[in-house]
Design an enzyme around this catalytic site. Structure first.
Site, PDB file in Angstrom:
ATOM      1  N   CYS A 249       0.907  -1.055  -0.227  1.00  0.00           N
ATOM      2  CA  CYS A 249       0.083  -0.020   0.041  1.00  0.00           C
ATOM      3  C   CYS A 249       1.139   1.583   0.110  1.00  0.00           C
ATOM      4  O   CYS A 249       0.077   2.242  -0.826  1.00  0.00           O
ATOM      5  CB  CYS A 249      -0.808  -0.079   1.079  1.00  0.00           C
TER       6      CYS A 249
ATOM      7  N   HIS B  65      -2.455   1.525   6.995  1.00  0.00           N
ATOM      8  CA  HIS B  65      -2.824   1.359   5.710  1.00  0.00           C
ATOM      9  C   HIS B  65      -3.225   2.644   4.452  1.00  0.00           C
ATOM     10  O   HIS B  65      -2.870   3.972   5.523  1.00  0.00           O
ATOM     11  CB  HIS B  65      -4.114   1.077   5.502  1.00  0.00           C
TER      12      HIS B  65
ATOM     13  N   HIS C 207      -6.099   1.662  -3.812  1.00  0.00           N
ATOM     14  CA  HIS C 207      -5.340   1.125  -2.773  1.00  0.00           C
ATOM     15  C   HIS C 207      -4.327   0.123  -3.045  1.00  0.00           C
ATOM     16  O   HIS C 207      -5.227  -0.824  -4.322  1.00  0.00           O
ATOM     17  CB  HIS C 207      -5.677   1.728  -1.802  1.00  0.00           C
TER      18      HIS C 207
END
Length: 374
Positions: free
Chosen positions: A296, A339, A351
């Protein structure tokens, strides 16, 4: 029903009215005390959330490191296998040369010796060829086993870290929900405090109005007794009115304003283009290779690098840097504990979700915060 029954029912009803307590509304001071306690709970929960997110950031850094180590182990294993294939081909050529006609070639090698010393040397050469092949094969097997074991160990450690991350993220979501609930309770108490303050102000105004009227009536009565001009009464009335107005207060809630920073939209568009260009790329822990494998924060770092912006490697520092924005625009970072993604507008983001998945578009979920680097 006879009169006695009527009297009994009336008595019971009266008794029930007598023993039923009437709960008084909490005072403004009680509400403020309750609010302070709730705010303390929120503060404690937020500290827990901060500690948890620190752990998540540390876990992510470890996962990135493990991912990079696994990637290197795979490179080393591929190199070992390539070396093994090369060795195998060379050995096949030697075997073909030496044994394609039985042991004739070996015998010819030994028979062609011009002296005993030459014979010994040639015999040793034949034996050395065999020893070399065997040593190389054993070396390859040992290397391959070592790399395979390392890779398996790293993957096992990575799996444990992923489980811890999932557990921490679940705790984060629960804490965030609890905090939102407590904040709602505080907001409800704010409304109750405001209502109590407004009620108290209304009572004060009513009391002051009664006092003003009583003062006016007393002044008028005194003026009539003393045969004073009406103007004096009017003056006293006006003075009392001004005094009452000066003493009257009303509760005004605080007004909050939010300033949204404006960035360079051309740079933001470069970030977006880079993000769209990575759709479908596999998720790889520690991945920073566009078109090959990304995690990510590797994705978001790459997208900003394309736009000429340098940001930290992992999601924790990324989510703590830049500029906080409350009204996200395309190109902003969508930040969570452990994240991060790229906001593309319309409540959606690009993402890299998790291992086994690919870079893709998804609706923004949960309660993220947003950061801007452009």
């Amino acid at each position: 029903m006879n009169k006695v029954g009527v009297r009994v029912l009336a008595a019971v009803a009266a008794a029930s009215l007598i023993v039923t307590p009437v709960m008084a509304a909490p005072s403004a001071d009680e509400l403020k005390s309750n609010k302070a306690a709730k705010e303390q709970e929120v503060s404690s929960l937020q500290q827990q959330l901060t500690d948890l997110m620190t752990k998540l950031n540390s876990l992510e850094a470890q996962l990135v490191e493990k991912g990079e180590a696994i990637a290197q182990a795979e490179v080393d294993l591929a190199a070992a296998e390539k070396k093994e294939k090369k060795q195998y081909k060379a050995m096949k050529k030697r075997i073909k040369y030496m044994y394609e006609e039985g042991n004739a070639t070996v015998l010819e090698t030994l028979v062609s010796a011009e002296s005993f010393s030459d014979l010994v040397n040639k015999a040793e050469y034949v034996q050395n060829v065999h020893d070399y092949d065997r040593d190389q094969l054993e070396e390859y097997v040992a290397t391959k086993d070592k790399i395979t074991t390392l890779k398996d160990t790293l993957k096992e450690e990575q799996s444990k870290l992923e489980s811890m991350q999932e557990e921490y993220q679940a705790q984060e979501e629960q804490l965030a929900a609890t905090i939102e609930s407590k904040k709602a309770e505080v907001a409800d108490l704010d409304q109750q405090i405001q209502a109590a303050a407004e009620a108290a102000a209304a009572e004060a105004r009513a009391r002051e109005e009664q006092e003003r009227k009583a003062a006016e009536e007393a002044a008028a009565s005194q003026a009539a007794q003393n045969s004073q001009p009406a103007a004096s009464s009017n003056t006293a009335s006006t003075a009392n009115t001004n005094t009452a107005s000066a003493n009257t207060t009303s509760y005004q809630p605080a007004q909050q304003t939010t300033t949204v920073a404006q960035g360079n939209t051309a740079v933001a568009q470069m970030i977006l283009n880079a993000a769209y260009g990575q759709l479908g790329v596999p998720y790889v822990w520690g991945g920073t290779s566009p078109g090959v494998g990304l995690d990510c924060s590797g994705l978001t770092q790459y997208c900003h690098r394309v736009a000429g912006i340098s940001i930290p490697r992992t999601s924790g520092p990324q989510g703590g840097g830049g500029m906080a924005v409350s009204d996200p625009q395309p190109g902003d970072l969508v930040c969570y504990g452990g994240h991060v993604g790229i906001y593309i507008g319309g409540g959606q983001m690009i993402h890299a979700p998790q291992p086994g998945d690919v870079v893709r578009i998804q609706a923004v979920y949960g309660s993220p915060w947003y950061r801007r680097y452009w």
